[in-house]
Design a protein around this motif. Structure first.
Motif, PDB file in Angstrom:
ATOM      1  N   ILE A 136      19.428  -8.543  -8.903  1.00 45.68           N
ATOM      2  CA  ILE A 136      20.313  -8.885  -9.882  1.00 45.68           C
ATOM      3  C   ILE A 136      20.027  -7.967 -11.141  1.00 45.68           C
ATOM      4  O   ILE A 136      20.239  -8.148 -12.310  1.00 45.68           O
ATOM      5  CB  ILE A 136      20.289 -10.193 -10.624  1.00 45.68           C
ATOM      6  CG1 ILE A 136      18.960 -10.816 -10.664  1.00 45.68           C
ATOM      7  CG2 ILE A 136      20.977 -11.164  -9.061  1.00 45.68           C
ATOM      8  CD1 ILE A 136      18.853 -12.108 -11.375  1.00 45.68           C
ATOM      9  N   ASN A 183      20.801  -4.917 -12.161  1.00 45.96           N
ATOM     10  CA  ASN A 183      21.742  -4.366 -12.773  1.00 45.96           C
ATOM     11  C   ASN A 183      22.964  -5.288 -13.050  1.00 45.96           C
ATOM     12  O   ASN A 183      24.075  -4.725 -13.405  1.00 45.96           O
ATOM     13  CB  ASN A 183      22.335  -3.171 -11.967  1.00 45.96           C
ATOM     14  CG  ASN A 183      21.152  -2.020 -11.946  1.00 45.96           C
ATOM     15  OD1 ASN A 183      20.678  -1.690 -12.732  1.00 45.96           O
ATOM     16  ND2 ASN A 183      20.962  -1.563 -10.649  1.00 45.96           N
ATOM     17  N   THR A 184      22.825  -6.561 -12.998  1.00 44.44           N
ATOM     18  CA  THR A 184      24.055  -7.608 -13.130  1.00 44.44           C
ATOM     19  C   THR A 184      23.294  -8.554 -14.153  1.00 44.44           C
ATOM     20  O   THR A 184      22.913  -9.391 -13.622  1.00 44.44           O
ATOM     21  CB  THR A 184      24.373  -8.178 -11.887  1.00 44.44           C
ATOM     22  OG1 THR A 184      23.329  -8.470 -11.145  1.00 44.44           O
ATOM     23  CG2 THR A 184      25.261  -7.085 -11.042  1.00 44.44           C
ATOM     24  N   THR A 189      30.012 -11.556 -14.292  1.00 45.98           N
ATOM     25  CA  THR A 189      28.968 -10.596 -15.130  1.00 45.98           C
ATOM     26  C   THR A 189      29.862  -9.105 -14.833  1.00 45.98           C
ATOM     27  O   THR A 189      30.629  -8.886 -14.287  1.00 45.98           O
ATOM     28  CB  THR A 189      27.736 -10.689 -14.611  1.00 45.98           C
ATOM     29  OG1 THR A 189      26.824  -9.832 -15.530  1.00 45.98           O
ATOM     30  CG2 THR A 189      27.531 -10.344 -13.178  1.00 45.98           C
ATOM     31  N   ASN A 244      28.468  -5.039 -13.184  1.00 44.56           N
ATOM     32  CA  ASN A 244      27.510  -4.175 -12.466  1.00 44.56           C
ATOM     33  C   ASN A 244      27.225  -3.016 -13.663  1.00 44.56           C
ATOM     34  O   ASN A 244      28.115  -2.166 -13.935  1.00 44.56           O
ATOM     35  CB  ASN A 244      27.760  -3.830 -11.212  1.00 44.56           C
ATOM     36  CG  ASN A 244      26.764  -2.923 -10.504  1.00 44.56           C
ATOM     37  OD1 ASN A 244      26.459  -1.864 -11.156  1.00 44.56           O
ATOM     38  ND2 ASN A 244      26.312  -3.433  -9.387  1.00 44.56           N
ATOM     39  N   GLN A 251      25.720  -0.352 -13.337  1.00 41.91           N
ATOM     40  CA  GLN A 251      25.608   1.043 -12.651  1.00 41.91           C
ATOM     41  C   GLN A 251      26.966   1.611 -12.278  1.00 41.91           C
ATOM     42  O   GLN A 251      27.324   2.592 -12.871  1.00 41.91           O
ATOM     43  CB  GLN A 251      24.979   0.949 -11.464  1.00 41.91           C
ATOM     44  CG  GLN A 251      23.196   0.907 -11.479  1.00 41.91           C
ATOM     45  CD  GLN A 251      22.675   1.032  -9.999  1.00 41.91           C
ATOM     46  OE1 GLN A 251      22.872   0.365  -9.125  1.00 41.91           O
ATOM     47  NE2 GLN A 251      21.373   1.811 -10.035  1.00 41.91           N
ATOM     48  N   SER A 252      27.652   0.565 -11.681  1.00 47.15           N
ATOM     49  CA  SER A 252      28.970   1.082 -11.461  1.00 47.15           C
ATOM     50  C   SER A 252      30.075   0.647 -12.748  1.00 47.15           C
ATOM     51  O   SER A 252      31.305   1.260 -12.505  1.00 47.15           O
ATOM     52  CB  SER A 252      29.592   0.297 -10.195  1.00 47.15           C
ATOM     53  OG  SER A 252      29.683  -1.161 -10.428  1.00 47.15           O
ATOM     54  N   GLU A 304      31.863  -8.047 -11.542  1.00 45.74           N
ATOM     55  CA  GLU A 304      31.176  -8.763 -10.475  1.00 45.74           C
ATOM     56  C   GLU A 304      31.105 -10.453 -10.575  1.00 45.74           C
ATOM     57  O   GLU A 304      31.020 -10.778 -11.651  1.00 45.74           O
ATOM     58  CB  GLU A 304      29.856  -8.406 -10.055  1.00 45.74           C
ATOM     59  CG  GLU A 304      29.753  -6.809  -9.642  1.00 45.74           C
ATOM     60  CD  GLU A 304      28.549  -6.561  -8.861  1.00 45.74           C
ATOM     61  OE1 GLU A 304      27.857  -7.167  -8.633  1.00 45.74           O
ATOM     62  OE2 GLU A 304      28.580  -5.152  -8.501  1.00 45.74           O
ATOM     63  N   LEU A 339      28.447 -13.304 -10.128  1.00 43.37           N
ATOM     64  CA  LEU A 339      27.034 -13.468 -10.115  1.00 43.37           C
ATOM     65  C   LEU A 339      26.625 -14.933  -9.446  1.00 43.37           C
ATOM     66  O   LEU A 339      27.251 -15.813 -10.166  1.00 43.37           O
ATOM     67  CB  LEU A 339      26.347 -13.155 -11.396  1.00 43.37           C
ATOM     68  CG  LEU A 339      24.846 -13.552 -11.308  1.00 43.37           C
ATOM     69  CD1 LEU A 339      24.001 -12.306 -10.279  1.00 43.37           C
ATOM     70  CD2 LEU A 339      24.335 -13.276 -12.843  1.00 43.37           C
TER      71      LEU A 339
END
Length: 367
Positions: free
Chosen positions: A96, A98-99, A311, A313, A315-316, A320, A322
Motif C-alpha cells: 500500500i 503507493n495507495t 483511494t 494509486n 504511480q498510475s 483504486e 483499498l
C-alpha cells in the motif's frame, strides 16, 4: 521537518514506527530532579495496548536513559530517552506504499517529502512515537507532582457513551492514576469497552472526548497574546495525531450562555482569591488565575479500518479500492489519555520555568 517544542524546557522527538527505535531529548532540564523509573513505567503502561480493545502490536517499551541522568538524578545536561522497536511487521505496508490510506498522513507526507519518507507503519507520523513523548512527560510529570501539581485525564465520551463528570478533583485524579482504562464510573467503562469491541467486530473504529484537569498551577503563568496558556497547550495537543478539537472551561457551551452566567465571580476563601465558579477553566486573558485548569479534546476514530475504502494509486494516478491489513486499534482514546497527560506536563513545566526559572521544578529548591 521540525520536531522540537518548548522554550525554557524543550522536547525533541525522533524515530520511526518500524525503524531501529524511537526517542526523545529533553533540553533545559535543571540538575537535581529525581528520575523515578517506576513512575515512568507506570505511565508507559497507561499508553501500552492491551486486550481485545487494542492493536495486537504490543511493545515492551524497554527504555534507556542514555544521557542527562546520573545516580538517579538529572545532571543538567540534555536527557535522552531511547526505546527500541521490537515487534514490527513491515511487509504489511509494502502493498500500500503507493495507495495512501484515507485520513492518514500518507498522501500529505508524500507531497512534502517527495517519496523519501519512511512509509512503514506511518513512519515518523505513527502513534508509536508517542511512547517516547510519554516517557519524557513522565520525567517531568513526577517533578511537577512533587511540587503539588497534579494532572489527570478521563474519557468523558466514547462514541456517545458518557462517563460521569469530575466531582472531587483531587480524589478523582487519584482514582484515575491507578486505572488502566481512564473512566470515573465502572458502568461507563463496561459500556465503552463494549462499544469498542462492537466497532472492532464490524471492522471499524470509534473516537471520543478526553477531559483533563491540572491542579496546583499558581496564578500569573502565561502571556496575553501569542503565548497564552490556552495557545501553548493547544499547540502541543494538536501535535498529537488524532486530536481535532480543543476547548477550555465551558468551551463551546459559552455560545448558549449569558455573560452573567459565564462570568466567574471572585471571592475570598482561606485568605486567598478564588472564583465561585470555573467556567473559564482557570485562565483569564491567556494567564492562569490559580483555579484548576480544565480542558477537553476530541480524538477522532482511528483511521485504520478494515472496511473497503476509496483511494488513488500514486504511480498510475488511477482510482483504486483499498482494504488494509496489519494490526490496528479499533480505538486509541483509552491509550491517548497517557499521551495527553504527558503533553500537558511538558507544557506546564515549560511555562512555569519561563515564569519562575528552571530551578522551580527542583523539589525544595530555594525553600
Amino acid at each position: 521537518m521540525k520536531n522540537t517544542f518548548g522554550s525554557s524546557i524543550a522536547i525533541t522527538l525522533f524515530g520511526e514506527s518500524h525503524g531501529y527505535g524511537i526517542g526523545a531529548v529533553l533540553d533545559g532540564m535543571p540538575a537535581g530532579i529525581k528520575v523515578d523509573t517506576e513512575y515512568i513505567e507506570k505511565k508507559l503502561t497507561q499508553r501500552r495496548p492491551g486486550g481485545s480493545i487494542s492493536t495486537a502490536r504490543v511493545e515492551k517499551d524497554n527504555y534507556r536513559l542514555v544521557s542527562g541522568v546520573f545516580n538517579g538524578y538529572t545532571t543538567g545536561a540534555p536527557v535522552t530517552i531511547l526505546i527500541e522497536n521490537e515487534n514490527t511487521h513491515s511487509k504489511s505496508y509494502e502493498g500500500i506504499k503507493n495507495t495512501p490510506r484515507p485520513s492518514h498522513a500518507d498522501y500529505a507526507a508524500r507531497c512534502k517529502y517527495r517519496g523519501f519518507e519512511d512509509y512503514r507503519g506511518g513512519g515518523h507520523f505513527s502513534g508509536r512515537i508517542t511512547a517516547a513523548l510519554v516517557a519524557a512527560g513522565a520525567v517531568i510529570g513526577k517533578a511537577l507532582l512533587d511540587k503539588g501539581i497534579q494532572i489527570g485525564t478521563h474519557i468523558a465520551n466514547l462514541h456517545g457513551v458518557c462517563d460521569r463528570e469530575f466531582e472531587d478533583y483531587r480524589g478523582d485524579l487519584e482514582l484515575l492514576a491507578n486505572k488502566q482504562f481512564a473512566v470515573l464510573s465502572d458502568e461507563a467503562e463496561e459500556k465503552m469497552v463494549s462499544e469498542i469491541i462492537a466497532a472492532k467486530n464490524d471492522g471499524d473504529s470509534v473516537g471520543g472526548v478526553l477531559e483533563s484537569v491540572i491542579l496546583g498551577v499558581p496564578a500569573g503563568v502565561g502571556e496575553p497574546w501569542f503565548d497564552s496558556m490556552e495557545g501553548v497547550i493547544s499547540h502541543m495537543l494538536f501535535s498529537i495525531g488524532g486530536i481535532k478539537g480543543i476547548e477550555f472551561g465551558r468551551g463551546f457551551e459559552f455560545a448558549d450562555m449569558y455573560g452573567s452566567e459565564a462570568n466567574d465571580s471572585f471571592v475570598m476563601e482561606d485568605n486567598r482569591v478564588v472564583t465561585k465558579t470555573n467556567h473559564n477553566g482557570g485562565i483569564n486573558g491567556g494567564i492562569t488565575n490559580g483555579m484548576p485548569l480544565t480542558l477537553r479534546c476530541v480524538v477522532k476514530p482511528t483511521p485504520s479500518v478494515y472496511k473497503e475504502q476509496q483511494t488513488v494509486n500514486l504511480q498510475s494516478m488511477t482510482n483504486e479500492i483499498l482494504k488494509i491489513e496489519g494490526r490496528h486499534d479499533p480505538a486509541i482514546i483509552h491509550r491517548a489519555r497517557g499521551v495527553v497527560d504527558a503533553a500537558l506536563a511538558i507544557v506546564v513545566a515549560d511555562m512555569l520555568t519561563l515564569r519562575f526559572g528552571t530551578d522551580y521544578l527542583v523539589k525544595n529548591a530555594g525553600e
